[in-house]
Design a protein around this motif. Structure first.
Motif, PDB file in Angstrom:
ATOM      1  N   UNK A   2      47.907  29.411  45.762  1.00 19.70           N
ATOM      2  CA  UNK A   2      48.588  27.847  44.734  1.00 19.70           C
ATOM      3  C   UNK A   2      49.210  29.173  43.660  1.00 19.70           C
ATOM      4  N   UNK A   3      47.931  29.347  42.380  1.00 21.47           N
ATOM      5  CA  UNK A   3      48.224  30.247  41.088  1.00 21.47           C
ATOM      6  C   UNK A   3      47.646  31.468  41.475  1.00 21.47           C
ATOM      7  N   UNK A   4      47.809  32.444  41.511  1.00 19.72           N
ATOM      8  CA  UNK A   4      47.335  33.928  40.792  1.00 19.72           C
ATOM      9  C   UNK A   4      47.015  33.552  39.295  1.00 19.72           C
ATOM     10  N   UNK A   5      45.500  34.528  39.466  1.00 16.18           N
ATOM     11  CA  UNK A   5      45.529  34.575  37.800  1.00 16.18           C
ATOM     12  C   UNK A   5      46.165  36.131  36.906  1.00 16.18           C
ATOM     13  N   UNK A   6      45.727  35.723  35.705  1.00 14.59           N
ATOM     14  CA  UNK A   6      46.540  36.607  34.883  1.00 14.59           C
ATOM     15  C   UNK A   6      45.540  38.172  35.112  1.00 14.59           C
ATOM     16  N   UNK A   7      46.672  38.720  35.169  1.00 18.41           N
ATOM     17  CA  UNK A   7      46.342  40.740  35.344  1.00 18.41           C
ATOM     18  C   UNK A   7      46.946  40.957  33.663  1.00 18.41           C
ATOM     19  N   UNK A   8      45.736  42.207  33.052  1.00 17.53           N
ATOM     20  CA  UNK A   8      46.091  42.969  32.412  1.00 17.53           C
ATOM     21  C   UNK A   8      47.443  42.982  32.190  1.00 17.53           C
ATOM     22  N   UNK A   9      47.524  43.882  33.339  1.00 17.77           N
ATOM     23  CA  UNK A   9      48.857  44.502  33.302  1.00 17.77           C
ATOM     24  C   UNK A   9      50.408  43.750  32.664  1.00 17.77           C
ATOM     25  N   UNK A  10      49.822  42.170  33.644  1.00 19.04           N
ATOM     26  CA  UNK A  10      51.142  41.004  33.617  1.00 19.04           C
ATOM     27  C   UNK A  10      51.254  40.893  31.745  1.00 19.04           C
ATOM     28  N   UNK A  11      50.386  40.637  31.623  1.00 21.70           N
ATOM     29  CA  UNK A  11      50.350  40.109  29.901  1.00 21.70           C
ATOM     30  C   UNK A  11      50.588  41.585  28.791  1.00 21.70           C
TER      31      UNK A  11
END
Ligand SMILES: Cc1ncc(COP(=O)(O)O)c(C=O)c1O
Length: 397
Positions: free
Chosen positions: A39-48
């Protein structure tokens, strides 16, 4: 097997799990177990990190120069190339952007424009498709003066004939997680002269899609689900390289122009998949998706699929032993080869149970009328999360 043995088995499986370390790449709340990667994948350190860098360095300091000095202009196709790697598409055949609904509108229109004639005048859609797909497909049929028809994917092969211009379906059913046979449906559609448009929203990032090997014509999918691109992340479009120069998309904006900064009077489509761009790339959300996709450079999709099957089979073993006699039933294929990345657990009290589970930190969702959806993303879920969920559901009875 008692619940305590099931928990012990989870510990053993986790200690031998090659994907267990992938969780370190995610920034997850400690007090929640997250079963909604579909539904909504969680936050990755790389995305932040990617978004911070874009905000604090590129936007703040580079300002508008970054369009030319930085990677902004190529970001949609670079992100597309990371996605191509995941869905089994050749380089430069995928572009990220838009939402899945808009992407679908573009590729369905391109397919209809290419293949429809006065007699080949039917757009056939998966009757169980996600609502947006059905709404958009009907609208495209109306705009191109096609007849809109629907049937179950299992019946499609019997419906193909010389009247079908375009057929569209989801690779994985959003409710049941049933996998549709992309290779055989595409081959049968082609034999009848139809073009195929596949929605990979519930497949991309959790299972190999092999779009090139299966001769898929067009595909779309979501960036915010298993690819963890963040809320409202850009979607993606795939167009088979042998078709892309032959088709037109219905929103010919300047970002899909061959020379956008020449500001020419007349539209000239860019070469290749870039012609499916329309307006300015949403840089911040594209950065998040581009960053999140780094995870897939470390963990190949074949390993992710193997991990997801193992978690699903472990869930079903727990279901058989501890839940099946208590009003629960499986709404997903039992056979892992037929099942995508999530499991539909059916119960008369599904809606209330979902709320209770969420209250206790087990994040699942409810789909009417009686489905609890549980996505088993092996990049950030461990076997002990599954055991805890089975234990919690057992305790709820
Ligand atoms: C199968 C499928 N297709 C399309 C969509 C809609 O995507 P978007 O909101 O990006 O238009 C969803 C959303 O969950 C979906 O599950």
């Amino acid at each position: 097997m008692s619940l305590s043995s099931y928990f012990a088995q989870a510990e053993t499986l986790d200690s031998a799990n090659p994907l267990a370390v992938a969780r370190l790449l995610f920034d997850l709340p400690n007090d929640q177990r997250y079963f909604l990667g579909n539904s909504l994948g969680p936050l990755t350190h790389a995305a932040r990190e990617a978004v911070s860098q874009a905000v604090d360095s590129e936007w703040k300091t580079g300002l508008v120069r970054t369009w030319h000095d930085g990677d902004w202009f190529d970001l949609a196709t670079e992100t597309g190339n990371r996605i191509a790697h995941i869905i089994g598409a050749p380089s430069d055949s995928v572009i990220a952007g838009d939402s899945t609904s808009i992407a679908l509108f573009k590729v369905l229109s391109a397919a209809a424009q290419k293949n429809a004639t006065t007699t080949r005048n039917v757009l056939l859609c998966d009757i169980n498709n996600f609502p947006t797909d059905r709404y958009v497909a009907r609208s495209v049929a109306d705009l191109f003066h096609l007849k809109y028809e629907e049937c179950a994917v299992s019946e499609m092969a019997t419906r193909f004939n010389e009247n079908i211009a375009v057929v569209t379906a989801s690779m994985i059913d959003f409710r049941s997680a049933e996998i549709h046979d992309v290779a055989s449906i595409t081959a049968t559609a082609h034999a009848a002269g139809a073009l195929t448009v596949w929605d990979l929203a519930h497949a991309a990032g959790i299972i190999p899609c092999d779009v090139e090997r299966h001769h898929v014509d067009f595909a779309v999918g979501c960036g915010y689900k298993y690819m963890n691109g963040g809320p409202g992340a850009p979607a993606f479009m795939y167009v088979a390289p042998h078709l892309v120069e032959e088709v037109e998309q219905p929103i010919p904006g300047w970002f899909g122009h061959d020379a956008p900064f020449a500001f020419e009077y007349t539209y000239r489509p860019a070469q290749g998949i870039l012609r499916f761009a329309s307006g300015t790339t949403n840089i911040l959300s594209m950065k998040a998706l581009h960053g999140a996709l780094e995870v897939f450079e470390q963990f190949p999709i074949s390993a992710i699929r193997a991990g997801s099957i193992a978690l699903g089979d472990f869930f079903i073993a727990g279901f058989d032993e501890h839940l099946s006699a208590s009003g629960f039933s499986l709404g997903s294929p039992r056979n892992s080869a037929d099942r995508g990345g999530h499991i539909a657990l059916l119960h008369d009290r599904a809606e209330a149970l979902t709320a209770e589970l969420i209250g206790d930190g087990f994040i699942v969702d409810f789909r009417p009328p009686n489905v609890i959806r549980i996505a088993l993303s092996p990049l950030f879920l461990h076997f002990n999360d599954i055991a805890a969920l089975i234990g919690r559901l057992h305790g709820a009875l």
